[in-house]
Design an enzyme around this catalytic site. Structure first.
Site, PDB file in Angstrom:
ATOM      1  N   THR A 183       1.696   3.299 -18.773  1.00  0.00           N
ATOM      2  CA  THR A 183       0.431   2.848 -18.214  1.00  0.00           C
ATOM      3  C   THR A 183       0.243   3.505 -16.852  1.00  0.00           C
ATOM      4  O   THR A 183       0.117   2.855 -15.820  1.00  0.00           O
ATOM      5  CB  THR A 183       0.417   1.304 -18.130  1.00  0.00           C
ATOM      6  OG1 THR A 183       0.757   0.784 -19.428  1.00  0.00           O
ATOM      7  CG2 THR A 183      -0.963   0.763 -17.780  1.00  0.00           C
ATOM      8  N   HIS A 184       0.266   4.829 -16.866  1.00  0.00           N
ATOM      9  CA  HIS A 184       0.234   5.622 -15.646  1.00  0.00           C
ATOM     10  C   HIS A 184      -0.942   6.594 -15.690  1.00  0.00           C
ATOM     11  O   HIS A 184      -0.766   7.804 -15.595  1.00  0.00           O
ATOM     12  CB  HIS A 184       1.553   6.381 -15.455  1.00  0.00           C
ATOM     13  CG  HIS A 184       2.744   5.496 -15.277  1.00  0.00           C
ATOM     14  ND1 HIS A 184       4.038   5.961 -15.266  1.00  0.00           N
ATOM     15  CD2 HIS A 184       2.840   4.156 -15.100  1.00  0.00           C
ATOM     16  CE1 HIS A 184       4.883   4.944 -15.093  1.00  0.00           C
ATOM     17  NE2 HIS A 184       4.170   3.840 -14.992  1.00  0.00           N
ATOM     18  N   ASN A 185      -2.141   6.056 -15.851  1.00  0.00           N
ATOM     19  CA  ASN A 185      -3.361   6.867 -15.857  1.00  0.00           C
ATOM     20  C   ASN A 185      -3.824   7.060 -14.422  1.00  0.00           C
ATOM     21  O   ASN A 185      -3.995   6.086 -13.695  1.00  0.00           O
ATOM     22  CB  ASN A 185      -4.453   6.179 -16.667  1.00  0.00           C
ATOM     23  CG  ASN A 185      -3.959   5.701 -18.013  1.00  0.00           C
ATOM     24  OD1 ASN A 185      -3.515   4.569 -18.139  1.00  0.00           O
ATOM     25  ND2 ASN A 185      -4.023   6.555 -19.012  1.00  0.00           N
TER      26      ASN A 185
END
Length: 588
Positions: A515-517
């Protein structure tokens, strides 16, 4: 439809996650009247996340209880501009949160600082390797700040979140036991590091034999009881697993609910409003001043909240989408390379090797909170990349996150995917496996961007955000090289067998990755290539601040949450110390 107008406040903050909670606390503590608008529900850790229900893997990890509700709002995804983007109907590659506390409620507590090189990537790399070092279509750039500028705010965030670790560089002096490649720190971590697991000992021995320096990765899950900067008490983590994708039942995982909210709710000038979905930033007739925001409340009413200062503190996607919906800033055009809103979207690369031992047994249920033994010897500018043919790097680690038994059942290659043989392999290998992981950087490119979808709309009739993204050859080269390095590490471990996950040739939103956008509202020193300045202030509207992962010009290897929290502390200080003395003016 009639719009209800609320009482004017000094500041309205959109989003209650890592950024929003800290911004609210710092501004309310300075005496400002602050309203926080959160589209998700209210949550109370002492009631909502109790044992044993909080370890319900189906509810949280599989059925996405605390994640974004895609039936109301999602994004559309395509790999290139020639494709038709389609809506993401089920969470897979990433999992944004949707509740008071935001995405950090379910993070894995990886609390690493970026390296000094990461903030000046373009200028330092070109100085060392030449102007032709970056791929022609790479848009990665400097941040507009240096590590030395923001080091005090890393320190501040670590003392809010109670990060546990061992300093490897104190004021330029390398310290035994820590990461020797980190930037200089002004003081030690507030808590001691995690204890090394049996898996970590095997990894540490192997990498040491190869000349690398292992250390315990810093974690924001308490290694002892701790009272933080806001006088909030956190308990010691019991390492019971179910950490990432889950909330914490022990009050030991640092997140907005455990570190900030208990103090924030006591502020007399603060108000939290859950179930309020902001759809627009409002501006005056000149278009140069934000007057507040419009939101849809829980009953479907349209509400306007006016304020002197507007702060967007949501997830990467929503920060970008709100600017586009509000016609603030110039939308990015990949054909011309002009425009800034939606530019420099990036993600996180990764890979892993599952390692099996017939003669060693582990307990997969003990762990969580980023219990991780790592090396940084292959990261940033630590390695000489002149002959490697790629930009970037990775940290390598052996983590013990704690079992989530539905999804965590590694088996050797060749095992049938179902049936009696598969069940037998799961039973035989469940206690005999460790994982060596690559956590890699990702550059930004001209054809990777965010914009408004021309076809699909959300439940309110507004355009969805569209992502155009694929894996680039540069990242694939980097991962291939990293796999060669971790294969060497694995062989030194002398396992019974091992297998690597393949490098994906095409990006897919189906399997979970991270979850590293990042990006879409990049920070920088040039308004032609950044949407906000170094203080996270809009170049176009001085009383609008856009803070979070959306500000990253590209994504380094270390994991973003610590730096997102640092940016919140940095931006809040800038508002208090600079902006409030000259309201309405640009900060330089």
């Amino acid at each position: 439809m009639t719009t209800t107008k609320m009482k004017h406040v000094d500041a309205v903050v959109v989003g209650s996650g890592v950024v929003g909670s800290i911004m609210c606390m710092e501004l309310a503590n300075a005496g400002l009247s602050v309203v926080c608008l959160e589209r998700g529900r209210m949550s109370d850790p002492q009631k909502d996340f109790t044992m044993p229900y909080v370890h319900d893997e189906l509810k949280y990890d599989r059925h996405s209880d605390i994640f974004q509700n895609l039936s109301r709002e999602t994004i559309t995804v395509r790999n290139n501009m020639g494709e038709m983007a389609l809506p993401m109907r089920e969470l897979g590659s990433f999992k944004p949160g949707e509740l008071v506390g935001g995405t950090a409620v379910h993070w894995g507590t990886n609390a690493r600082r970026f390296l000094p090189h990461d903030f000046e990537l373009r200028s330092q790399s070109e100085a060392r390797y030449g102007k032709d070092y970056f791929p022609q279509d790479c848009t990665s750039q400097d941040w507009g700040v240096t590590y030395d500028d923001v080091e005090p705010y890393y320190d501040m965030f670590e003392h809010i979140y109670g990060v546990g670790g061992k300093a490897g560089n104190l004021d330029g002096q390398i310290q035994p036991g820590g990461n020797p490649h980190e930037g200089p720190r002004s003081r030690e971590y507030p808590n001691p590091p995690t204890r090394r697991t049996p898996q970590g000992e095997i990894f540490a021995k192997a990498v040491s034999e190869l000349g690398y320096t292992p250390f315990q990765g810093p974690a924001a899950a308490m290694t002892q009881e701790y009272t933080n900067l806001y006088k909030v008490h956190l308990g010691e983590c019991q390492r019971g697993g179910f950490c990432s994708s889950h909330a914490c039942s022990q009050g030991a995982k640092a997140n907005p609910l455990t570190t900030v909210m208990p103090a924030l709710y006591k502020q007399p000038t603060f108000e939290m409003r859950p179930l309020c979905n902001v759809i627009k930033v409002n501006t005056d007739s000149t278009g140069k001043k934000a007057t507040g925001v419009t939101y849809i409340d829980a009953r479907g009413n349209t509400v306007e909240q006016t304020a002197d200062i507007v702060i967007l503190a949501t997830y990467c996607f929503n920060n970008t989408r709100l600017l586009l919906l509000s016609d603030i800033g110039t939308p990015y055009d990949p054909t011309t390379g002009k425009g800034v809103v939606g530019r420099n979207y990036s993600y996180q690369t990764g890979g892993r090797i599952h390692v099996f031992f017939d003669d060693k047994e582990f307990n997969p249920f003990i762990g969580g909170g980023m219990v991780n033994t790592s090396i940084d010897d292959l990261n940033g500018d630590v390695i000489d990349r002149s002959g490697l043919g790629f930009v970037g790097g990775a940290y390598i680690g052996c983590a013990q996150p704690g079992a989530t038994p539905i999804k965590s059942k590694p088996v050797p290659h060749g095992t049938p995917r179902w049936g009696a043989a598969w069940k037998k392999a799961v039973a035989e290998n469940y206690h005999h496996c460790l994982t060596v992981s690559i956590h890699g950087s990702c550059q930004s490119y001209r054809g990777h961007y965010l914009d408004l979808d021309p076809t699909y709309k959300d439940a309110n009739g507004l355009p969805l955000l569209r992502m155009t993204y694929d894996w680039h050859q540069n990242e694939q080269k980097m991962l291939k090289w990293m796999y060669e390095k971790i294969t060497q590490i694995v062989k030194v471990m002398n396992p019974s067998k091992y297998h690597a996950h393949p490098i994906a040739s095409k990006y897919s939103i189906v399997p979970y990755q991270s979850t590293h956008n990042m990006g879409g509202v990049a920070m920088g020193a040039d308004p032609a290539t950044s949407a906000v300045n170094k203080h996270l202030q809009s170049w176009d509207i001085p009383n609008l601040f856009v803070v979070g992962g959306s500000a990253f010009p590209q994504n380094p290897a270390q994991g973003p949450t610590e730096t997102i929290g640092m940016l919140a502390c940095w931006a809040a200080d800038g508002i208090k110390d600079i902006y409030l003395k000259r309201p309405g003016q640009s900060m330089v």
